[in-house]
Design an enzyme around this catalytic site. Structure first.
Site: not given
Ligand SMILES: Cc1cc2nc3c(=O)[nH]c(=O)nc-3n(C[C@H](O)[C@H](O)[C@H](O)COP(=O)(O)OP(=O)(O)OC[C@H]3O[C@@H](n4cnc5c(N)ncnc54)[C@H](O)[C@@H]3O)c2cc1C
Ligand code: SF4
Lengths: 327, 721
Positions: B234, B612, B684
């Site tokens: 992240f 997915k 994001e």
């Protein structure tokens, strides 16, 4: 982690003996709090006595009340049919505690004696009169919404984090203790102390004293009761504020009321002004709100925790409404 | 395409859930020593004495490294630093100076035989640090910098505000955030002569290798980094963190491999944080609700000297129409943990506050929030006057609204009650810039009909292994079990790394190009055009002739490297991704508790490579949005600047109970400008405004606007619930 001697004991006498004779020795139950404190170097004992095998795990309903073994797991107690049916406030407090994983490890005795979540105590480095006497209190002028609103001292503004303890105080329960001078019982209300000048002395237990069980008088089951907890996220968080009320109601009149608050003091805090207000009256929404306001009487904010005061009024009103079956 | 786009499970999934995937700190090297970082406890100052004797004498301790006994490093930072690398400053200059720049800064390393012994030794280390009283820990209390290149203006916003029929001038604040990846940062350094191998947990290996080499003053060719699995990053693992340099120094000094694993609090304190922001948003509109002016000015903070600052207004230039526009960023220099990229730097907080202001404006203008946004979608980038490469905001708004049942929303706040719960709906648009960066990959087709994909690209939990394999399977006509993808090793061709949502597009394109070249060579061998070639199940079909690949290869490998670089298109068009979030929340009228009841996001992000893993990114993004809206906030001590809630018990990311049913709609889109696969980044996009949908719903439920994130129950009550 500081090196320490580890011993596992099989009988109570041995546990008591170790605890009483060897200074700086602690008991280990489920370990969910103690192990963390050891790892972080906050607890620095010379000896750890594992009491996990002691015969303190049973839950029994007797003629005069409920006896909940100190080594019973939180999950077992919360799921016990008698507890759910007769002591709903205890079941609710446990349901709201930690996460299922922690509840499967954590014990009743350990829950009552878990140490404060004060951020400055837990960081291991800030000044903290409780962790390192003589260094002063990092939290008082710091930033910790968890800090106490009641009963704090210049030395320490920490709060007790246990949910269960709050419910047990509202139900007038006792801790059954075995120690060097035999057995005794301590009202849970007097188990924890206020910090005063000696915040490192947290309970009324003498060295070597082991909690064997918690006893809840049968009368508790007949009382209207509810436990309500507020926190930021929906689960897995200690109480920001919580309240447990238990009311003896006869013909619609409140004959006795116990209102205990969590997350606001070094121990479960009895909201006596709220209790006084309730006794002799009939519960309705207006009275619940009034009592909620009364519960905040005497609150003294520090360290940016004033936001808890209005929450406290709400949580008490909410618990009263739930206990009284009000909409 | 049949394999690309389908919902293929992760090839690395079984290894992860059975515990055979090896993460950085888990590599069992012979003779490995373990070390613990020791941190400063003042925001700024000088270390004048370190008492090491007790720590050195502690059981198992082999060395205590401080600035006094650590080899001086040349420290020649690369210039210019790569844009994605926020750590330009002193942070990697580990154990080199007696100066302390922030509370929590690593100042020593205790090396021992076991991790426990190292931690114990660390506790025994005593420092005398003189605090510099000139330290600044409160960003609101210092005079911020206002760099010229961060201010921009066109038209006359003040005039637009004066002349507006409807206007909004509001200030929102967002707190700092921590990336809090599941896997804490860890490095194992192992020297073989002058060659260093570092097993670490990093996102951008080709840059990380340079950073490490620069920090140590050695040639990058002498550094190899391995990050086969990364348990989340992240942004916090875009650049190397202090533990990597410390491990390398210690391993060299001791002549044996050294592992430095961070504790959870160290991840909070010594890697990076998302800056808190104060954002003023001004909107001017005519009577019809069309925007005539937009202002977005933000205050953020970082350590003195750091190059990165939270790009709060990054999407503002192209989100909505309006001829009069002002954006600005001011930076307060404070002695707090370094600010850096945390998932969707800029948009995560910038779009959020902006979309709250848009909600306020829609109400003023008497327009439905979806309709209001739709009439303000610009036909071209309104700041640069260039076309959009692809733009499906209107479709996302419409399809999302339909699927969510937005038409059931009552515009009047506080008009739906369910027992003691007040129920409301809110929405927000999503925006995120799209980037493609340089990347290389190698693909090898073996005579036995298997293929290998190789790049130093990382999989940080996003699904790189899955999508890169899929691309090769698709292009080479191979079933999934015939393709092996190797990632996370700087010996492999330099990929894009994982960051800025560019990983799949950039590294994927490199794989695509390598496969295309292999296809070209096969076509050549068969004497047909590449376009006429069909590869399927290990057979090459050209015209009416089918030849087994093994025969075409004739016992040899076919190997090709793909290389992509951002070209002209990046400036000729505006490339971005779009979406719309919808949320229904219930707020307890007595306690102020807010619970999200359901949430839906509709997103347009080019071709979807894997439905997915793409969906998982959006679920994760919206989960972050819920945390950002309601519970997440870094808290700094007002006197000493340390992060006081530095673990997951006290830093409240959303838990399962906070996250309701989330639905994700993936719109069909192809972006012809972005790359040959027509993809755009999406890792994001799920967090770029999601929090605003929740707080806009909170307002619709209660009539309370909380402009200071997160919207905790005390603030909701204080708003007059
Ligand atoms: C992530 C997390 C979240 C949590 N959330 C909550 C929450 O929401 N609400 C809440 O109330 N709690 C919460 N807890 C705390 C948890 O309930 C306690 O850690 C647990 O109950 C302690 O029990 P234990 O058996 O593990 O005790 P241990 O860790 O073994 O011991 C704790 C203390 O009690 C002493 N002790 C234990 N048993 C006895 C005994 N019989 N006699 C004398 N001394 C004894 C030990 O010496 C030690 O000092 C949380 C814990 C974690 C880790
Ligand atoms: S409040 Fe008590 S526990 Fe917290 S820092 Fe102060 S003395 Fe320590």
């Amino acid at each position: 982690m500081q090196p320490f001697a580890y011993r596992k004991v099989r009988d109570v006498a041995a546990a008591v003996d170790h605890g009483a004779r060897e200074p700086n020795t602690v008991f280990l139950a489920g370990g969910t709090d103690l192990v963390q404190l050891l790892q972080d170097g906050i607890a620095r004992p010379d000896g750890v006595v594992d009491i996990g095998d002691l015969p303190f795990a049973s839950i029994a309903s007797t003629i005069d009340g409920f006896r909940i073994g100190a080594l019973a797991r939180l999950s077992e107690v919360a799921d016990h049919p008698q507890v759910r049916a007769r002591l709903p406030a205890v079941a609710a407090a446990l349901d709201e505690t930690a996460s299922p994983m922690v509840r499967n490890m954590a014990t009743i005795g350990g829950n009552l004696l878990q140490r404060t979540r004060c951020l400055y105590f837990r960081d291991g480095v800030s000044p903290c009169e409780k962790r390192d006497p003589g260094t002063g209190c990092g939290a008082r002028r710091g930033r910790d919404v968890q800090a106490a609103l009641f009963g704090a001292s210049e030395a320490c503004v920490a709060t007790d984090p246990s949910d269960l303890a709050v419910a047990l105080v509202a139900l007038d329960a006792e801790a059954l203790v075995v120690g060097p001078s035999g057995e005794r019982s301590i009202p849970i209300e007097r188990l924890h102390r206020l910090p005063g000048e000696t915040p490192w002395i947290e309970t009324d237990l003498a060295p070597g004293e082991v909690i064997s069980a918690v006893f809840v008088p049968r009368d508790a089951a007949g009382r209207a009761q509810a436990y309500t907890k507020l926190r930021h996220r929906a689960s897995f968080e200690w109480p920001l504020v919580s309240a447990c009320v238990s009311l003896a109601v006869v013909d619609g009149i409140i004959e006795d009321a116990r209102v205990a608050l969590g997350g606001v003091a070094h121990k479960p805090w009895r909201a006596e002004p709220a209790e006084r207000l309730l006794i002799g009256r009939t519960l309705d929404a207006a009275l619940a709100r009034e009592a909620g306001e009364a519960a905040t009487e005497g609150a003294r904010p520090v360290a940016g925790n004033a936001a808890k005061i209005p929450l406290l009024a709400r949580v008490v009103a909410r618990a009263l409404a739930d206990a009284g079956g009000l909409p | 395409m049949t394999i690309v786009g389908s919902a293929v499970s992760r090839v690395d999934g079984p290894a992860k859930v059975t515990g055979t995937a090896v993460y950085a700190a888990d590599f069992a090297l012979a003779d490995l020593a373990h070390a613990a970082l020791v941190q400063a406890t003042v925001p700024r100052g000088r270390i004048h004495t370190i008492h090491t004797a007790e720590a050195e004498a502690a059981p198992g301790v082999r060395a205590v490294l401080t600035h006094e006994n650590t080899r001086p490093l040349p420290w020649a930072p690369r210039d210019p630093r790569p844009g994605v690398d926020p750590k330009a400053g002193e942070r990697l200059h580990v154990l080199q100076t007696d100066e302390v720049f922030y509370n929590g800064q690593p100042v020593a390393l205790v090396v021992a035989e076991t991790y426990e012994q190292a931690c114990h030794g660390a506790l025994a280390l005593q420092f005398e640090i003189e605090r510099d009283e000139g330290s600044a820990v409160d960003p609101e209390a210092v005079e911020p910098e206002a760099p010229d290149d961060q201010q921009s203006s066109m038209g006359d916003l003040d005039a637009a505000m004066r002349d507006a029929v409807h206007s909004v001038d509001v200030t929102y604040t967002t707190p700092g955030h921590s990336s809090a990846p599941m896997e804490p940062h860890a490095s194992i350094a192992d020297w073989d002569g002058d060659r260093l191998t570092l097993r670490g947990s990093y996102q951008m290996l080709k840059f990380n290798r340079n950073e490490l080499a620069d920090s140590l003053g050695i040639d990058p060719s002498n550094v190899r980094i391995l990050s086969p699995y990364v348990g989340g990053g992240f942004g916090s693992k875009l650049g190397i963190a202090p533990e990597a340099v410390a491990a390398a120094l210690a391993a060299r000094q001791l002549g044996r491999p050294v592992s430095v694993a961070m504790s959870r609090p160290q991840v909070f304190e010594t890697t990076m944080r998302r800056s808190e922001t104060r954002q003023r948003v001004r909107l001017a509109a005519g009577g019809d609700g069309r925007l005539t002016g937009i202002g977005h000015e933000a205050l953020v903070s970082s350590l003195p000297g750091e190059a990165f600052s939270e790009p709060v207004t990054q999407a503002t230039p192209f989100m909505y129409r309006g001829d009069n526009r002002t954006t600005g960023l001011r930076i307060a220099r404070v002695n707090r943990t370094c600010a850096g990229s945390v998932r969707a730097p800029g948009e995560a907080v910038g779009v959020t506050a902006f979309e709250n202001a848009m909600d306020e404006m829609a109400e003023k203008a008497g327009l439905d929030p979806v309709a209001f946004r739709k009439i303000n979608i610009p036909a071209e980038d309104p700041s640069q006057h260039i076309p959009f490469s692809s733009h499906k905001l209107a479709e996302a708004l419409d399809e999302g609204a339909r699927a969510f049942g937005w038409d059931k929303r009552r515009a009047e706040p506080r008009s739906v009650r369910d027992g003691e719960w007040l129920v409301g709906m809110g929405m927000a648009s999503a925006f995120r810039v799209n980037m493609v960066v340089e990347a290389e990959a190698r693909v090898r087709l073996n005579p036995d009909g298997t293929a290998e994909v190789e790049t130093d690209m990382t999989d940080i939990g996003t699904g790189s292994y899955a999508v890169l394999s899929q691309i090769a399977c698709e292009m080479l006509g191979l079933p999934a079990d015939r393709v092996t993808t190797r990632l996370g090793d700087t010996e492999l061709p330099p990929g894009s790394g994982s960051g800025g949502s560019f990983g799949a597009s950039s590294s994927g394109t490199a794989v695509f190009l390598a496969c295309e070249e292999i296809r070209g060579r096969i076509a050549e061998a068969l004497g047909c055009a590449e376009g006429d070639l069909t590869l399927k199940d290990g057979v090459a079909v050209a015209g009416n002739r089918a030849t087994p690949l093994a025969e075409v290869l004739g016992g040899r490998c076919l190997e090709a490297e793909g290389h992509v670089e951002p070209g002209e298109t990046s400036s000729a068009v505006r490339q971005a991704t779009y979406g719309a979030y919808f949320a229904e929340v219930a707020v307890n009228a007595v306690t102020g508790e807010t619970r999200v009841r359901r949430m839906l996001g509709a997103f347009a992000a080019g071709r979807i490579l894997n439905r997915k893993t793409a969906r998982s990114q959006f679920l994760g993004g919206m989960t972050w949005g819920i945390g950002m809206a309601l519970t997440e906030a870094l808290l700094h001590d007002p006197r000493h600047g340390q992060i006081v809630n530095h673990d997951l018990a006290e830093y409240h990311v959303a838990v399962n109970a906070d996250v309701p049913q989330i639905d994700v709609l993936l719109l069909d889109e192809r972006d012809d400008w972005s790359n040959p696969m027509q993809t755009k980044g999406l890792g994001e996009l799920g967090v770029c405004g999601a929090a605003a949908a929740v707080t806009n719903a909170l307002y619709n439920a209660t009539g309370v606007r909380v402009r200071d994130y997160p919207a905790t129950l005390d603030k909701v009550l204080a708003g007059g619930l």
